[in-house]
Every structure is written in C-alpha cells, then in structure tokens.
Scaffold this active site. Structure first.
Site, PDB file in Angstrom:
ATOM      1  CG  HIS A   1      47.895  50.092  99.846  1.00 32.46           C
ATOM      2  ND1 HIS A   1      48.976  50.871 100.108  1.00 32.46           N
ATOM      3  CD2 HIS A   1      48.365  48.995  99.215  1.00 32.46           C
ATOM      4  CE1 HIS A   1      50.068  50.282  99.649  1.00 32.46           C
ATOM      5  NE2 HIS A   1      49.733  49.137  99.112  1.00 32.46           N
TER       6      HIS A   1
HETATM    7  C1  UD1 Z   1      48.783  46.054  94.896  1.00 29.94           C
HETATM    8  C2  UD1 Z   1      50.015  45.245  95.310  1.00 29.94           C
HETATM    9  C3  UD1 Z   1      50.758  45.986  96.407  1.00 29.94           C
HETATM   10  C4  UD1 Z   1      51.064  47.424  96.007  1.00 29.94           C
HETATM   11  C5  UD1 Z   1      49.757  48.098  95.608  1.00 29.94           C
HETATM   12  C6  UD1 Z   1      49.951  49.525  95.192  1.00 29.94           C
HETATM   13  C7  UD1 Z   1      49.750  42.789  95.150  1.00 29.94           C
HETATM   14  C8  UD1 Z   1      49.625  41.548  95.918  1.00 29.94           C
HETATM   15  N1  UD1 Z   1      49.639  43.938  95.857  1.00 29.94           N
HETATM   16  O1  UD1 Z   1      47.905  46.079  96.004  1.00 29.94           O
HETATM   17  O2  UD1 Z   1      51.977  45.326  96.645  1.00 29.94           O
HETATM   18  O3  UD1 Z   1      51.643  48.099  97.099  1.00 29.94           O
HETATM   19  O4  UD1 Z   1      49.182  47.358  94.524  1.00 29.94           O
HETATM   20  O5  UD1 Z   1      48.718  50.193  95.151  1.00 29.94           O
HETATM   21  O6  UD1 Z   1      49.955  42.748  93.963  1.00 29.94           O
HETATM   22  N2  UD1 Z   1      41.051  48.574  92.818  1.00 29.94           N
HETATM   23  C9  UD1 Z   1      40.310  49.530  92.160  1.00 29.94           C
HETATM   24  N3  UD1 Z   1      40.857  50.113  91.056  1.00 29.94           N
HETATM   25  C10 UD1 Z   1      42.076  49.762  90.570  1.00 29.94           C
HETATM   26  C11 UD1 Z   1      42.801  48.761  91.242  1.00 29.94           C
HETATM   27  C12 UD1 Z   1      42.271  48.195  92.365  1.00 29.94           C
HETATM   28  O7  UD1 Z   1      39.209  49.890  92.550  1.00 29.94           O
HETATM   29  O8  UD1 Z   1      42.512  50.338  89.561  1.00 29.94           O
HETATM   30  C13 UD1 Z   1      40.487  47.976  94.045  1.00 29.94           C
HETATM   31  C14 UD1 Z   1      39.721  46.727  93.797  1.00 29.94           C
HETATM   32  O9  UD1 Z   1      38.637  46.754  94.673  1.00 29.94           O
HETATM   33  C15 UD1 Z   1      40.687  45.639  94.207  1.00 29.94           C
HETATM   34  C16 UD1 Z   1      41.502  46.307  95.305  1.00 29.94           C
HETATM   35  O10 UD1 Z   1      41.566  47.685  94.932  1.00 29.94           O
HETATM   36  O11 UD1 Z   1      40.019  44.513  94.642  1.00 29.94           O
HETATM   37  C17 UD1 Z   1      42.880  45.760  95.442  1.00 29.94           C
HETATM   38  O12 UD1 Z   1      43.620  45.909  94.249  1.00 29.94           O
HETATM   39  P1  UD1 Z   1      44.858  44.925  93.926  1.00 29.94           P
HETATM   40  O13 UD1 Z   1      45.557  45.356  92.717  1.00 29.94           O
HETATM   41  O14 UD1 Z   1      44.436  43.514  93.981  1.00 29.94           O
HETATM   42  O15 UD1 Z   1      45.829  45.136  95.139  1.00 29.94           O
HETATM   43  P2  UD1 Z   1      46.362  46.459  95.843  1.00 29.94           P
HETATM   44  O16 UD1 Z   1      45.757  46.497  97.176  1.00 29.94           O
HETATM   45  O17 UD1 Z   1      46.257  47.694  95.008  1.00 29.94           O
END
Ligand code: UD1
Length: 356
Positions: A203
């Site tokens: 991820h």
């Molecule tokens: C975040 C953390 C990372 C951690 C990870 C665990 C930061 C910078 N990164 O990364 O350190 O290892 O969480 O998973 O804070 N999305 C969904 N549903 C959700 C959440 C996210 O569809 O419930 C999708 C969205 O398209 C979003 C993308 O995932 O844009 C990224 O989510 P985000 O929380 O920004 O970062 P992670 O990659 O999950």
C-alpha cells in the site's frame, strides 16, 4: 488524568485497543477518530473485533492530499481540545492523524505522549518519516518500542521524557492470537493448506504510485507458482485498476478485500512467507515466526533484518523471486519488541507522573 487519544488509521486502531483497556483503569480517556480511514474494511471491523470503545468524537475528514488531510485534522482536533481541555494528548505511530493531533495539542500547550516514538527509516520521501520526526520533536513523553528508537532520539538530541516500553502490538497480537484461531475461517474460505502459501500486502505510495514496481511485484508473485493471498488496500486496488493490471492478475494470486485483524493474524500465522511494504506486518511476521520479504529499500524495524527474519528487496523482480525461494526461518531470535505488557508499562508511567 483526562486524556484525549487520537486515532484515525487502521494500525492505530490495533495499537490503541490494548492501551485503552489499561488507561481506562485509572484515567478518563476520550477517543477521537479522525476519519482518515472510514470504510467498513479499514475502520469499523477493527472497532468491533477488538472491542475498542466507541469514539467520543468522529471528525470525518476522509481522504485527500497530505496537506489537506493533515490540515483538516489539525483544525478539527483543535476544536475538540479547546472544548475538552485534556491534561494529555496521546498519539500513535506515524500517520497524518498522528502529526496533526500532536501539533494541535502542542500549539495549545497540552502535553503530548507519542506511542511508537523514535523510529526512523531515514527516508524523507516517505510521508510517515516526516510525521515521525515532527511528532517526536513536539512530544513530551516518548514511548519507544525498541532500543533503536531510544538511540535515534538521542542522535536528534531528544533525551528527556523518553521511555523504553516495548511494543503495544505484542500485546494486541498475544491477546488476539487464540481468539483468531477460534473465530477466523480465512484458511477454510480460500482452501489454504498451512505452510504452503504466501501472503502479500502492498500500500506504500513508493510501490502503488509506480506502475513498473507493481508490475515487477505481481510478475514475481506469478512466476513463484505458489498460492498467494493478496488482501488489497483500497489505494492499491485503484492504482492496479488505473494501470489495467487488475484484470490480468496471475492465476495463482487470490485477491481479497482488506481483511480484519483476526483474519489477518490467522492468515499470517500459517503462511510460508509474508511479502509486504507495511511496517506493522514486518513486526507481526517476526512475532509469528514467519520469514518476511519486505518490498521496500529500507525499514524502521532494522532488528528484524539483523536477526535474519526479514530481507529488504524493494520492487526488484529477481530479488523478490529469489527470496521467495531462499529466505528461511532463522533459529536465532532476540525478541526485539520486548515481552507482553508494553500497554501496562505505559499506563504505569502515566500513573506515576505528574503533568502540570
Ligand atoms: C495510511 C498511513 C500509513 C499507514 C496506512 C495503513 C499516512 C501518511 N499514511 O496510509 O502510514 O501505513 O494508513 O493503512 O497517514 N481509502 C479508502 N478507504 C478508507 C481509507 C482510505 O478507500 O477507509 C483510500 C482512499 O482512496 C485514499 C487512499 O486509500 O485516498 C489512501 O488513504 P490514506 O489514509 O490517505 O493513506 P493510506 O495509504 O491508507
């Protein structure tokens, strides 16, 4: 003491479960969920399975660019802190929720405690590295899972308020391991034979945002010929779909939705090997005695590599393939993450200090 705990992303839900249990024996804890993760698969399932108390505040910030997401959390947490006036704010790990929560508190002169302090990848292109460094520098209490964490902080001149506590993820894992064996049906669902399959998760933006990296990882997994279970993060699903790689996955890869904690522990515990770019899973692989192949160039959990249970391969096709064949369990284990009880040790420290 009145403590506000801030969580928002999947790994923080896991870490806060055992510590919340301990804290609530002597303190009043208010739980703030920023809403960084908001799906059933990424959030709700963890609250249910781990019996985490219902959040007192749900900020609903959702997804966005790093600046927007961090800024929204900062503004919303500030409102909560002004209203609640806690004596301490507790944050976990290295996400945007961690930094924004710590920053909101520090600017209001509320002491900050950071659980999982001192970790460094020394790679400032990772958003998590920026979050870790900045959070540590505005924290008053720094709870380090490893001696490496203590040493890293000392290198940056942070010596007071630093405690070696061990890792709260050990508590989470030990508490839930037997429950996972009883309740999870994940092996049956995919007809998996223990010890004969690989588990992979990806991820990190360094992989997901690079088509060549994702192609190399998937091709190596396909070439391995082994059964591969791939619980997919929503970000990764979207990227693979954009690259046109989702419909052409090698036939030996079993794609699943993101899994809850109990399914994930049971799946990992019986895997032959784990491939991941997650920090938490490198630790869990070590604790579960499963060799780990890390799809990154660096790691914060350097001890697992020194100890022979983890190897860094980046997104290199040949290295991934070679380690799928070659990495074996090493017998030597030095138990780097401490014994069970980090949550109690942290709670004891908080019980004994006087915050003014
Ligand atoms: C975040 C953390 C990372 C951690 C990870 C665990 C930061 C910078 N990164 O990364 O350190 O290892 O969480 O998973 O804070 N999305 C969904 N549903 C959700 C959440 C996210 O569809 O419930 C999708 C969205 O398209 C979003 C993308 O995932 O844009 C990224 O989510 P985000 O929380 O920004 O970062 P992670 O990659 O999950």
């Amino acid at each position: 003491m009145k403590i506000v705990t801030i969580v928002g992303a999947r790994p923080q839900f896991i870490k806060c479960a055992p510590l919340s249990r301990e804290l609530r024996k002597k303190h009043t804890e208010l739980l703030v969920h920023t809403g960084q993760h908001y799906d059933l698969e990424m959030s709700d399932i963890f609250f249910e399975e781990l019996h985490i108390p219902k959040p007192d505040y749900y900020l609903g910030v959702g997804s966005g660019s790093h600046g927007k997401q961090t800024g929204k959390i900062l503004a919303k947490v500030e409102e909560v802190l002004i209203k609640e006036k806690p004596e301490l704010v507790l944050v976990y790990g290295d996400t945007n929720s961690t930094l924004a929560g710590a920053l909101a508190a520090a600017k209001l002169h509320i002491p900050v405690a950071h659980v999982e302090a001192g970790l460094r990848s020394f790679d400032r292109t990772m958003p998590e590295e920026i979050n870790r460094v900045l959070t540590d520098h505005i924290s008053d209490l720094l709870f380090c899972p490893t001696q490496t964490g203590i040493d890293n902080l000392a290198q940056e001149g942070i010596k007071s308020g630093v405690h070696l506590t061990g890792d709260v993820m050990v508590d989470a894992l030990e508490y839930n391991r037997e429950i996972a064996e009883e309740k999870s049906r994940i092996l049956e669902r995919f007809a998996l034979v223990p010890g004969s399959y690989l588990v992979v998760t990806v991820h990190r933006p360094s992989n997901t945002d690079n088509r060549e990296h994702m192609e190399a990882i998937l091709s190596a997994l396909g070439r391995s010929g082994k059964r591969v279970v791939f619980p997919i993060h929503p970000r990764t699903r979207k990227c693979l779909s954009d690259y046109g790689l989702l419909d052409t996955l090698p036939a030996n890869i079993i794609l699943s939705e993101s899994l809850g904690y109990l399914d994930m522990i049971r799946l990992m515990a019986h895997a032959e090997k784990i491939l991941t770019d997650s920090g938490g899973m490198q630790k869990e692989a070590y604790l579960l005695n499963v060799p780990c192949i890390t799809l990154r160039e660096n790691t914060e959990w350097v001890e697992t590599v020194k100890d022979g249970w983890n190897v860094l391969v980046g997104a290199d096709y040949f290295m991934i393939l070679s380690e799928i064949v070659n990495i074996k369990s090493s017998k030597r284990k030095i138990g780097v993450f401490g014994t069970i009880g980090a949550s109690r040790r942290i709670a004891d420290i908080l019980n004994s200090i006087k915050i003014c």
